[in-house]
Design a protein around this motif. Structure first.
Motif, PDB file in Angstrom:
ATOM      1  N   GLU A 199       0.817  -1.414   0.042  1.00 28.78           N
ATOM      2  CA  GLU A 199      -0.224   0.125  -0.235  1.00 28.78           C
ATOM      3  C   GLU A 199       0.989   1.529   0.246  1.00 28.78           C
ATOM      4  OE1 GLU A 199      -3.740   1.885   2.349  1.00 28.78           O
ATOM      5  OE2 GLU A 199      -3.077   0.359   2.869  1.00 28.78           O
ATOM      6  N   HIS A 200       0.528   2.256  -0.862  1.00 31.32           N
ATOM      7  CA  HIS A 200       1.503   3.022  -0.666  1.00 31.32           C
ATOM      8  C   HIS A 200       0.211   4.376  -1.106  1.00 31.32           C
ATOM      9  CE1 HIS A 200       4.529   5.784  -1.428  1.00 31.32           C
ATOM     10  NE2 HIS A 200       5.098   5.729  -3.066  1.00 31.32           N
ATOM     11  N   ASP A 201       0.485   5.494  -1.006  1.00 36.36           N
ATOM     12  CA  ASP A 201      -0.211   6.630  -1.123  1.00 36.36           C
ATOM     13  C   ASP A 201      -1.470   6.755  -1.641  1.00 36.36           C
ATOM     14  OD1 ASP A 201       2.366   8.288  -0.574  1.00 36.36           O
ATOM     15  OD2 ASP A 201       2.556   8.391  -3.039  1.00 36.36           O
ATOM     16  N   GLY A 202      -2.100   5.866  -0.587  1.00 38.63           N
ATOM     17  CA  GLY A 202      -3.526   5.457  -1.638  1.00 38.63           C
ATOM     18  C   GLY A 202      -3.975   4.804  -2.028  1.00 38.63           C
ATOM     19  N   ARG A 203      -3.406   3.666  -2.733  1.00 42.68           N
ATOM     20  CA  ARG A 203      -3.222   2.554  -3.428  1.00 42.68           C
ATOM     21  C   ARG A 203      -2.829   1.475  -3.301  1.00 42.68           C
ATOM     22  NH1 ARG A 203      -5.526   3.417  -8.257  1.00 42.68           N
ATOM     23  NH2 ARG A 203      -6.036   5.195  -8.856  1.00 42.68           N
ATOM     24  N   THR A 240      -8.639   4.649  -0.495  1.00 47.72           N
ATOM     25  CA  THR A 240      -8.984   5.620   0.232  1.00 47.72           C
ATOM     26  C   THR A 240     -10.625   6.500  -0.765  1.00 47.72           C
ATOM     27  OG1 THR A 240      -7.861   7.412  -0.804  1.00 47.72           O
ATOM     28  CG2 THR A 240      -6.754   6.501   0.334  1.00 47.72           C
ATOM     29  N   TYR A 266      -0.925  -1.935  -4.111  1.00 44.54           N
ATOM     30  CA  TYR A 266      -0.493  -2.402  -5.799  1.00 44.54           C
ATOM     31  C   TYR A 266      -0.373  -3.569  -5.993  1.00 44.54           C
ATOM     32  CZ  TYR A 266       0.316   2.371  -6.759  1.00 44.54           C
ATOM     33  OH  TYR A 266       0.209   3.853  -6.624  1.00 44.54           O
TER      34      TYR A 266
END
Length: 211
Positions: A81-85, A182, A87
């Motif tokens: 999970e990174h910056d609201g996504r 998010t 992957y």
């Protein structure tokens, strides 16, 4: 009566002239560029083998073929999970996807879809990337990814890394699928699809409005 050899699989074996194992994204891109037009990426190989056995080649049924194995590239095997996504690496298997606690928490529909893919043997080796790139009719995870508004992260020598719609055009190497986890700003109903039941309810709601 003994059956003769499977001519489709024999022709596939005859067409494969090289099998390369890439240990990095850059290495895979270099191999693909060197064999431009005659290389196909392979990870699990469940969809690709079927496609090739039915004559789905790069330049025709008799074209020499180089397979580029990306299953050992760490970047393509991660779930993060990174910056609201969220992957999902292209080489992540359906079994790994269905068992991931992070996926089950953030994208339950995707975990449920992964559990419904084929047999245990298929789930053990088949990958998310294969479902997306080969666009097979029974691509359960690709359908769930589309419903979750996923974007494909693709990299190529010419264009670098970019995010695009989930459907791919065969240009570049698929790295991952990115799912927003998010709330979407500006969504008046704050709709959120997390399970397959949520997806069914949303589809029914939209159909009712269209009547």
């Amino acid at each position: 009566r003994r059956k003769g050899p499977d001519r489709r699989m024999t022709s596939l074996a005859d067409r494969i002239t090289d099998y390369r194992i890439a240990d990095s994204v850059q290495g895979a891109l270099q191999i693909l560029a060197h064999h431009a037009g005659t290389a196909r990426v392979i990870a699990g190989g469940t969809d690709l083998t079927l496609s090739l056995s039915e004559g789905g080649g790069a330049r025709g049924d008799d074209a020499p073929l180089t397979l580029v194995d990306v299953s050992l590239i760490d970047e393509l095997r991660s779930i993060r999970e990174h910056d609201g996504r969220l992957y999902i690496g292209a080489a992540v298997t359906h079994r790994e996807l269905s068992e991931s606690l992070l996926v089950r928490e953030k994208a339950t529909a995707l975990a449920e879809a992964a559990r419904s893919v084929g047999s245990p043997q298929i789930r053990e080796v088949g990958t998310v990337g294969g479902n997306i790139v080969n666009a097979m009719p029974a691509a359960d995870t690709a359908v769930a990814l589309a419903a979750l508004d996923a974007r494909a992260v693709v990299v190529s020598v010419a264009a670098g890394e970019r995010a695009r719609l989930l459907a791919t055009d065969g240009v570049g190497l698929l790295l991952a699928a990115g799912i927003p986890v998010t709330p979407v700003p500006g969504d008046p109903e704050n709709r959120k699809v997390t399970t397959l039941k949520d997806l069914a309810r949303l589809e029914e709601s939209l159909r009712a409005r269209a009547r």
